[in-house]
Design an enzyme around this catalytic site. Structure first.
Site, mmCIF file in Angstrom:
data_model
loop_
_atom_site.group_PDB
_atom_site.id
_atom_site.type_symbol
_atom_site.label_atom_id
_atom_site.label_comp_id
_atom_site.label_asym_id
_atom_site.label_seq_id
_atom_site.Cartn_x
_atom_site.Cartn_y
_atom_site.Cartn_z
ATOM 1 N N THR A 70 0.826 -1.210 0.000
ATOM 2 C CA THR A 70 0.000 0.000 0.000
ATOM 3 C C THR A 70 0.859 1.257 0.000
ATOM 4 O O THR A 70 0.615 2.192 -0.772
ATOM 5 C CB THR A 70 -0.952 0.001 1.210
ATOM 6 O OG1 THR A 70 -1.950 -1.016 1.016
ATOM 7 C CG2 THR A 70 -1.649 1.343 1.370
ATOM 8 N N ASN A 149 -5.337 -9.205 -8.232
ATOM 9 C CA ASN A 149 -5.373 -9.895 -6.949
ATOM 10 C C ASN A 149 -6.655 -10.690 -6.718
ATOM 11 O O ASN A 149 -6.703 -11.545 -5.840
ATOM 12 C CB ASN A 149 -5.195 -8.884 -5.807
ATOM 13 C CG ASN A 149 -6.196 -7.744 -5.880
ATOM 14 O OD1 ASN A 149 -6.276 -7.054 -6.890
ATOM 15 N ND2 ASN A 149 -6.947 -7.533 -4.823
ATOM 16 N N GLN A 178 1.081 -9.227 -6.297
ATOM 17 C CA GLN A 178 0.570 -10.591 -6.464
ATOM 18 C C GLN A 178 1.420 -11.422 -7.426
ATOM 19 O O GLN A 178 1.337 -12.651 -7.423
ATOM 20 C CB GLN A 178 -0.879 -10.559 -6.962
ATOM 21 C CG GLN A 178 -1.880 -10.151 -5.912
ATOM 22 C CD GLN A 178 -1.986 -11.141 -4.763
ATOM 23 O OE1 GLN A 178 -1.670 -12.318 -4.900
ATOM 24 N NE2 GLN A 178 -2.422 -10.670 -3.609
ATOM 25 N N SER A 198 5.609 -6.549 -1.829
ATOM 26 C CA SER A 198 5.201 -6.684 -0.441
ATOM 27 C C SER A 198 5.749 -7.975 0.135
ATOM 28 O O SER A 198 5.615 -9.046 -0.473
ATOM 29 C CB SER A 198 3.677 -6.659 -0.318
ATOM 30 O OG SER A 198 3.274 -6.825 1.024
ATOM 31 N N HIS A 200 4.843 -9.763 2.920
ATOM 32 C CA HIS A 200 3.974 -10.787 3.490
ATOM 33 C C HIS A 200 3.201 -11.586 2.441
ATOM 34 O O HIS A 200 2.531 -12.554 2.775
ATOM 35 C CB HIS A 200 3.019 -10.180 4.529
ATOM 36 C CG HIS A 200 1.862 -9.423 3.958
ATOM 37 N ND1 HIS A 200 0.592 -9.950 3.902
ATOM 38 C CD2 HIS A 200 1.783 -8.180 3.446
ATOM 39 C CE1 HIS A 200 -0.228 -9.051 3.373
ATOM 40 N NE2 HIS A 200 0.469 -7.977 3.096
ATOM 41 N N THR A 236 12.513 5.486 10.970
ATOM 42 C CA THR A 236 13.495 4.479 11.368
ATOM 43 C C THR A 236 13.210 3.166 10.656
ATOM 44 O O THR A 236 12.088 2.656 10.686
ATOM 45 C CB THR A 236 13.467 4.260 12.890
ATOM 46 O OG1 THR A 236 13.721 5.512 13.541
ATOM 47 C CG2 THR A 236 14.504 3.241 13.306
ATOM 48 N N CYS A 323 -8.460 -6.486 1.496
ATOM 49 C CA CYS A 323 -8.605 -5.060 1.802
ATOM 50 C C CYS A 323 -10.033 -4.568 1.593
ATOM 51 O O CYS A 323 -10.396 -3.499 2.072
ATOM 52 C CB CYS A 323 -7.657 -4.238 0.925
ATOM 53 S SG CYS A 323 -5.922 -4.615 1.204
#
Length: 383
Positions: A70, A149, A178, A198, A200, A236, A323
């Site tokens: 995102t 997706n 994806q 991404s 995950h 950070t 989402c």
């Protein structure tokens, strides 16, 4: 448990979890600190960046770590818009993009940007001619996902890149969240300027992602602060998540070499089984589709009813993208493909990983058939 919701998120590799824990236990210093402990954390990020870049076939200076898909999508879209707004304020995207792209371009409209949404055919594939016809002198960005997706359709990324190669003022962004680890993409060869990833989705840790930014492309940052990530993404760094992302990407690409044929076989088995079930329509196309996604609908049932029904048997899948699933709206992707509201409301998505087994696929189909027949009997009695 049979987990068939891998497009929503994946189970982290044990090795990625171990890396994440080890780094956070032993190398927890702030990478921006000037002492040697901070320097070690910074060195690990640099090594992870080079590893990710090498796996993607790009330069380390072209990889910027983010919090996930995102943020990467928003940075690509809004960062381009703000950086090049004096060059033009026209953006092209498709009607089936992830919400993080759709809503990002919508956010730009009050600032004078105009958005062209190109449609898709019944297979969910973009028509190149429609993109070509939509291009204008003030077009600064074309944003198209590599793999949808919800239905798994693969978009003609290389062909779009070829279409844009003589338009240096128009940047090309690809949401490859994806596709990563499933469908290869030569970023330089395909003419991609920006690409979102991404962690995950590839068995890494949630909260980490990356944005590829082609050398020479400039973006306006979304976040102001300590000027980390080449001043493009302040904050950070998540050192453990970044190291785990590099580990997961390497392992996932290796798994693709070894396990892709098995995944394709399982997907074909499920597709064949679904086509034989009563009231079922498969929406994922047979060609130009990713090997891990199957979208289908069951006439007469809302998707969430079947999700909850299968949940009782320890089988987990989804309706639309994670989402959007809690909004209880028909899939915008399926509607764009010409699927009826009724079918779109009853759609389900099975998404595999390289760890899904044929036995799990058999059990899923057997349970699904029993649940369909049971629910149909209940509906008849209630009439």
């Amino acid at each position: 448990m049979i987990y068939l919701d891998n497009s929503a998120t994946t189970k982290p590799y044990k090795e990625a979890l171990h890396t994440f824990m080890k780094v956070n236990e032993t190398l927890y210093a702030n990478p921006s600190s000037i002492h040697s402990f901070g320097g070690k954390a910074d060195d690990l990020i640099k090594r992870s960046r080079e590893q990710v870049a090498d796996l993607l076939g790009v330069e380390g200076s072209e990889v910027f770590f983010t919090s996930g898909g995102t943020e990467s999508n928003n940075l690509a879209v809004k960062g381009t818009a703000m950086q090049y707004k004096n060059r033009g304020r026209h953006i092209i995207t498709s009607r089936i993009e992830h919400p993080s792209v759709k809503k990002a371009v919508e956010d730009l409209e009050p600032f004078g940007f105009s958005i062209t949404y190109v449609g898709v055919d019944e297979d969910g594939r973009i028509d190149l001619k429609e993109i070509e016809d939509a291009l204008r002198d003030d077009t600064i960005l074309v944003s198209v996902m590599h793999v949808n997706n919800e239905v798994g359709t693969i978009q003609p990324i290389r062909e779009i890149g070829e279409l844009l190669k003589d338009r240096p003022k128009t940047l090309f962004h690809v949401d490859a969240v994806q596709a990563c680890g499933k469908i290869p993409l030569d970023l330089h060869g395909a003419g991609v300027d920006l690409c979102s990833l991404s962690s995950h989705k590839i068995h890494g840790i949630k909260g980490t992602g990356a944005l590829y930014v082609r050398s020479g492309v400039r973006l306006s940052p979304l976040l102001s602060g300590g000027e980390q990530e080449g001043s493009l993404r302040s904050g950070t760094e998540n050192t453990g998540g970044i190291a785990a992302f590099a580990k997961a990407l390497r392992m996932h690409l290796k798994e693709r070499e070894e396990s892709l044929p098995v995944m394709q076989e399982i997907q074909g088995f499920i597709r064949d089984g679904l086509s034989k079930l009563p009231y079922v329509t498969v929406h994922t196309p047979e060609i130009n589709a990713a090997p891990h996604i199957l979208n289908f609908s069951i006439e007469g049932f809302k998707g969430e009813v079947m999700v909850h029904s299968l949940d009782q048997h320890g089988i987990y899948l989804s309706t639309t993208s994670a989402c959007s699933s809690r909004q209880h709206k028909p899939s915008e992707t399926l509607l764009a493909m010409g699927v009826s509201d009724m079918r779109a409301n009853s759609s389900l998505r099975v998404s595999l990983s390289y760890h899904t087994t044929m036995q799990e696929a058999r059990m899923f189909l057997e349970t699904l058939e029993r649940e369909i027949r049971s629910l149909m009997k209940t509906m008849r009695r209630s009439r």
